[in-house]
Design an enzyme around this catalytic site. Structure first.
Site, PDB file in Angstrom:
ATOM      1  N   SER A   1      44.609  41.716  47.343  1.00 35.66           N
ATOM      2  CA  SER A   1      43.723  40.942  48.222  1.00 35.66           C
ATOM      3  C   SER A   1      44.541  40.197  49.284  1.00 35.66           C
ATOM      4  O   SER A   1      44.098  40.044  50.420  1.00 35.66           O
ATOM      5  CB  SER A   1      42.936  39.918  47.401  1.00 35.66           C
TER       6      SER A   1
ATOM      7  N   ALA B   1      50.777  42.700  45.910  1.00 39.78           N
ATOM      8  CA  ALA B   1      49.925  42.204  47.000  1.00 39.78           C
ATOM      9  C   ALA B   1      48.724  43.113  47.201  1.00 39.78           C
ATOM     10  O   ALA B   1      48.852  44.212  47.744  1.00 39.78           O
ATOM     11  CB  ALA B   1      50.729  42.120  48.304  1.00 39.78           C
TER      12      ALA B   1
ATOM     13  N   GLY C   1      47.947  53.261  53.335  1.00 39.64           N
ATOM     14  CA  GLY C   1      48.861  52.594  52.406  1.00 39.64           C
ATOM     15  C   GLY C   1      49.063  51.131  52.743  1.00 39.64           C
ATOM     16  O   GLY C   1      49.962  50.790  53.523  1.00 39.64           O
TER      17      GLY C   1
ATOM     18  N   GLU D   1      38.361  47.999  49.737  1.00 38.58           N
ATOM     19  CA  GLU D   1      38.097  47.613  51.146  1.00 38.58           C
ATOM     20  C   GLU D   1      37.856  46.112  51.279  1.00 38.58           C
ATOM     21  O   GLU D   1      37.009  45.682  52.059  1.00 38.58           O
ATOM     22  CB  GLU D   1      36.899  48.383  51.749  1.00 38.58           C
TER      23      GLU D   1
HETATM   24  C1  LIG Z   1      39.989  53.430  43.014  1.00 38.67           C
HETATM   25  C2  LIG Z   1      40.778  52.590  43.967  1.00 38.67           C
HETATM   26  C3  LIG Z   1      41.188  53.135  45.181  1.00 38.67           C
HETATM   27  C4  LIG Z   1      41.986  52.384  46.056  1.00 38.67           C
HETATM   28  N1  LIG Z   1      42.425  52.970  47.233  1.00 38.67           N
HETATM   29  C5  LIG Z   1      43.285  52.266  48.034  1.00 38.67           C
HETATM   30  C6  LIG Z   1      43.836  52.888  49.210  1.00 38.67           C
HETATM   31  O1  LIG Z   1      43.528  54.040  49.542  1.00 38.67           O
HETATM   32  N2  LIG Z   1      44.720  52.173  49.953  1.00 38.67           N
HETATM   33  C7  LIG Z   1      45.090  50.889  49.624  1.00 38.67           C
HETATM   34  O2  LIG Z   1      45.892  50.307  50.346  1.00 38.67           O
HETATM   35  N3  LIG Z   1      44.568  50.281  48.517  1.00 38.67           N
HETATM   36  C8  LIG Z   1      43.689  50.936  47.718  1.00 38.67           C
HETATM   37  N4  LIG Z   1      43.173  50.343  46.593  1.00 38.67           N
HETATM   38  C9  LIG Z   1      43.585  48.980  46.261  1.00 38.67           C
HETATM   39  C10 LIG Z   1      42.502  47.956  46.570  1.00 38.67           C
HETATM   40  O3  LIG Z   1      42.400  47.769  47.957  1.00 38.67           O
HETATM   41  C11 LIG Z   1      42.891  46.659  45.832  1.00 38.67           C
HETATM   42  O4  LIG Z   1      42.695  46.925  44.450  1.00 38.67           O
HETATM   43  C12 LIG Z   1      42.073  45.464  46.289  1.00 38.67           C
HETATM   44  O5  LIG Z   1      42.467  45.048  47.569  1.00 38.67           O
HETATM   45  C13 LIG Z   1      42.261  44.278  45.308  1.00 38.67           C
HETATM   46  O6  LIG Z   1      43.600  44.032  45.091  1.00 38.67           O
HETATM   47  P1  LIG Z   1      44.158  43.922  43.583  1.00 38.67           P
HETATM   48  O7  LIG Z   1      43.644  45.050  42.794  1.00 38.67           O
HETATM   49  O8  LIG Z   1      45.628  43.726  43.671  1.00 38.67           O
HETATM   50  O9  LIG Z   1      43.468  42.601  43.007  1.00 38.67           O
HETATM   51  P2  LIG Z   1      43.966  41.099  43.251  1.00 38.67           P
HETATM   52  O10 LIG Z   1      44.183  40.849  44.688  1.00 38.67           O
HETATM   53  O11 LIG Z   1      45.076  40.816  42.306  1.00 38.67           O
HETATM   54  O12 LIG Z   1      42.669  40.297  42.773  1.00 38.67           O
HETATM   55  C14 LIG Z   1      42.275  40.274  41.396  1.00 38.67           C
HETATM   56  C15 LIG Z   1      40.876  39.654  41.324  1.00 38.67           C
HETATM   57  O13 LIG Z   1      40.910  38.331  41.855  1.00 38.67           O
HETATM   58  C16 LIG Z   1      39.985  38.208  42.933  1.00 38.67           C
HETATM   59  N5  LIG Z   1      40.576  37.351  43.963  1.00 38.67           N
HETATM   60  C17 LIG Z   1      41.700  37.560  44.674  1.00 38.67           C
HETATM   61  N6  LIG Z   1      41.913  36.549  45.537  1.00 38.67           N
HETATM   62  C18 LIG Z   1      40.883  35.673  45.372  1.00 38.67           C
HETATM   63  C19 LIG Z   1      40.489  34.447  45.995  1.00 38.67           C
HETATM   64  N7  LIG Z   1      41.183  33.921  47.005  1.00 38.67           N
HETATM   65  N8  LIG Z   1      39.371  33.822  45.545  1.00 38.67           N
HETATM   66  C20 LIG Z   1      38.615  34.360  44.562  1.00 38.67           C
HETATM   67  N9  LIG Z   1      38.916  35.534  43.944  1.00 38.67           N
HETATM   68  C21 LIG Z   1      40.019  36.184  44.363  1.00 38.67           C
HETATM   69  C22 LIG Z   1      39.765  39.640  43.454  1.00 38.67           C
HETATM   70  O14 LIG Z   1      38.512  39.779  44.068  1.00 38.67           O
HETATM   71  C23 LIG Z   1      39.850  40.429  42.164  1.00 38.67           C
HETATM   72  O15 LIG Z   1      38.595  40.386  41.521  1.00 38.67           O
HETATM   73  C24 LIG Z   1      42.343  51.055  45.723  1.00 38.67           C
HETATM   74  C25 LIG Z   1      41.905  50.502  44.501  1.00 38.67           C
HETATM   75  C26 LIG Z   1      41.139  51.254  43.631  1.00 38.67           C
HETATM   76  C27 LIG Z   1      40.687  50.625  42.348  1.00 38.67           C
END
Ligand SMILES: Cc1cc2nc3c(=O)[nH]c(=O)nc-3n(C[C@H](O)[C@H](O)[C@H](O)COP(=O)(O)OP(=O)(O)OC[C@H]3O[C@@H](n4cnc5c(N)ncnc54)[C@H](O)[C@@H]3O)c2cc1C
Length: 390
Positions: free
Chosen positions: A131, A129, A123, A359
C-alpha cells in the site's frame, strides 16, 4: 449525463459476451485448477483486438471508447477474474506508455502491445512495500548510456508470460518508471502458485540483479514514476477492476437465480423462501448500483473530466464490496453445492476477495474518498461563509 449504450456499444457488448461464453466461461474453473491461462487463449484475445482495446488505431489498436472498454472488462470479469487481471495489467502498461512515453517508445511498444506481440506486466509492489509503494527499495542507477536496476517485485500478475515489464524504482530517492524487456540479462522471474483467488493469473516474483537497460527505456521523467506514470496506470487499473467486479457479481447473481429456481427445500423452490428473496433483492440492487457507478465513471472518462479519478475510486470501492457481498450470498444460496470446485460460485468468492486488495486496497480507497469528501465539504463551507460575509 447519458448512461444509455448506443447501438455500436450494444453490438460490441453482445460480441464480447459471445466470445467469453464460448472461449472462457466454460473453461475458467479448469484454468483455475491448473493455475494457468492458455497461451492460445491469450493469442486469440490479441488476434481479435480485445487485448489492445484501448490502444489508438494509429498504433494498431481497436481504439475503443471508455464505455466499450468497460463493457469488455465486465464481460471478461463475468467469465474469469484471473483473465480480467490480464486485461488490467496489460492495459496499464499500454496506458502508461501512451500517456508518458516518448514518441519513440510509443512507436516501438504500442503496436506490439496492441497485437499481443508483447504482453505487459506492472511491477510496483515489493515485499516491504505494498500500500505504501512509494517506500519501495528497488533502485536504478545511471551508468553511461544505461540504467542499472536492482531489487525485487512481488505478486506481479502474468509475470510468468509477460515480455514487457513496467518497473518502478528509486533514482536517488525519486521514484522513476522503466520499461524492461523479459530477455534482459539480470531479470529473473520466479512463478508464484497457491493463491486463494486469481489462481490462473500466473503471478510471479521479479528479481532484478544488475539488470542493465538502455537510457531510452526510462518512462516520463526521473521522479514521475509513482505520481505520474504508475498513477496513470493505477487509475486505469481501478477502472478496469471496477467494471470487472460488476461482471463477476452478475455471474454470481445469474448462477444464484438459476439455482434458487430449481433447488427445492421444504417442498418449494428456494426462490419462494423470503430469506432467500431478501438475499436476491440485495444482490440485484447492489449489482445495479455498481454498474451505474461504473457507467458514471465511464461518462466522465469519455468527457476527460478530472472528476473521473475520484469517481473511479468510488466505483472500484463499491463494486469490489458488491462482488464480495454477491459472491458470498451466491455460495450461501448454493449451500454445500456452492462449496465444491464443481460450482463456479466458490471461485467467484475467492476472486472477489482479491478485488478488495488490488489496485489500491479498499482501505486506501476509503482514505482517498473520505479525504476528498472532507476537502469538498470545507471548500463549500468557506464559499458559503464568503457569500454570507459579502
Ligand atoms: C492476486 C494479486 C495480484 C497482484 N498483482 C499485482 C501486480 O500485477 N503488480 C503489482 O505491483 N502488485 C500486484 N499485487 C499487489 C497488490 O497491489 C498489493 O497486495 C496491494 O497494494 C496491498 O499491498 P500488501 O499486500 O503489501 O498489503 P499491505 O500494504 O501490507 O496492507 C495490509 C493490510 O493493511 C491495510 N492498510 C495498509 N495501509 C493502511 C492504512 N494506512 N490504513 C488502514 N489500512 C491500511 C491494507 O488495506 C491491507 O488490508 C497483486 C496482489 C494480488 C493479491
Amino acid at each position: 449525463m447519458a448512461l444509455e449504450l448506443n447501438t455500436q456499444q450494444q453490438a460490441a457488448q453482445a460480441g464480447f459476451r459471445r466470445f467469453m461464453d464460448e472461449h472462457v466461461a466454460p473453461f475458467a474453473d479448469e484454468f483455475d485448477r491448473r493455475e494457468e491461462t492458455p497461451a492460445a487463449l491469450v493469442a486469440e484475445l490479441a488476434r481479435c483486438g480485445q487485448l489492445g482495446g484501448l490502444v489508438p488505431p494509429q498504433y494498431g489498436g481497436a481504439g475503443m471508447d471508455a464505455i466499450t472498454w468497460g463493457l469488455l472488462c465486465e464481460e471478461v470479469g463475468r467469465a474469469s477474474g484471473s483473465l480480467l487481471s490480464l486485461f488490467t495489467v496489460h492495459g496499464m502498461v499500454a496506458q502508461a506508455v501512451q500517456k508518458w512515453g516518448t514518441a519513440q517508445q510509443r512507436e516501438q511498444w504500442l503496436p506490439r502491445l496492441a497485437s499481443g506481440a508483447s504482453i505487459g506486466a506492472f511491477g510496483l509492489t515489493e515485499p516491504g512495500a505494498g500500500s505504501d509503494a512509494s517506500h519501495g527499495s528497488s533502485t536504478a542507477v545511471q551508468d553511461g548510456d544505461d540504467w542499472v536496476l536492482n531489487g525485487e517485485k512481488c505478486w506481479i500478475s502474468f509475470a510468468q508470460i509477460a515480455t514487457l515489464f513496467l518497473i518502478v524504482a528509486q533514482v536517488e530517492g525519486k521514484l522513476t518508471a522503466f520499461l524492461v524487456e523479459r530477455d534482459t540479462p539480470g531479470l529473473q522471474i520466479e512463478p508464484l502458485s497457491g493463491m486463494s483467488g486469481f489462481r490462473s493469473a500466473m503471478l510471479g516474483r521479479i528479481l532484478l540483479k544488475d539488470c542493465r537497460i538502455p537510457a531510452a527505456n526510462l518512462v516520463g521523467r526521473v521522479g514521475f514514476g509513482f505520481s505520474h506514470v504508475a498513477g496513470t496506470a493505477l487509475d486505469h487499473g481501478r477502472y478496469s477492476i471496477a467494471w470487472g467486479c460488476v461482471g463477476l457479481s452478475q455471474a454470481a447473481l445469474d448462477a444464484s437465480l438459476a439455482y434458487a429456481g430449481q433447488r427445492k427445500t421444504f417442498g418449494v423452490p428456494l426462490v419462494e423462501h423470503q430469506l432467500i428473496q431478501g438475499m436476491l433483492a440485495d444482490m440485484i440492487t447492489e449489482v445495479r448500483a455498481a454498474r451505474l457507478l461504473c457507467l458514471h465513471a465511464s461518462a466522465l472518462k469519455e468527457a476527460r473530466d478530472p472528476a473521473l479519478i475520484m469517481e473511479t475510486s468510488i466505483a472500484k470501492y463499491f463494486a469490489s464490496r458488491t462482488a464480495n457481498l454477491v459472491a458470498g450470498h451466491a455460495v450461501q444460496i448454493h449451500g454445500a453445492q456452492g462449496c465444491t470446485d464443481r460450482s463456479p460460485v466458490q471461485r467467484y468468492l475467492r476472486d472477489a476477495k482479491i478485488m478488495d486488495i488490488i489496485e489500491g486496497s479498499n482501505q486506501i480507497q476509503q482514505i482517498l474518498i473520505s479525504r476528498h469528501g472532507y476537502r469538498g465539504f470545507v471548500a463549500q463551507q468557506n464559499a458559503r461563509n464568503k457569500t454570507a460575509q459579502g
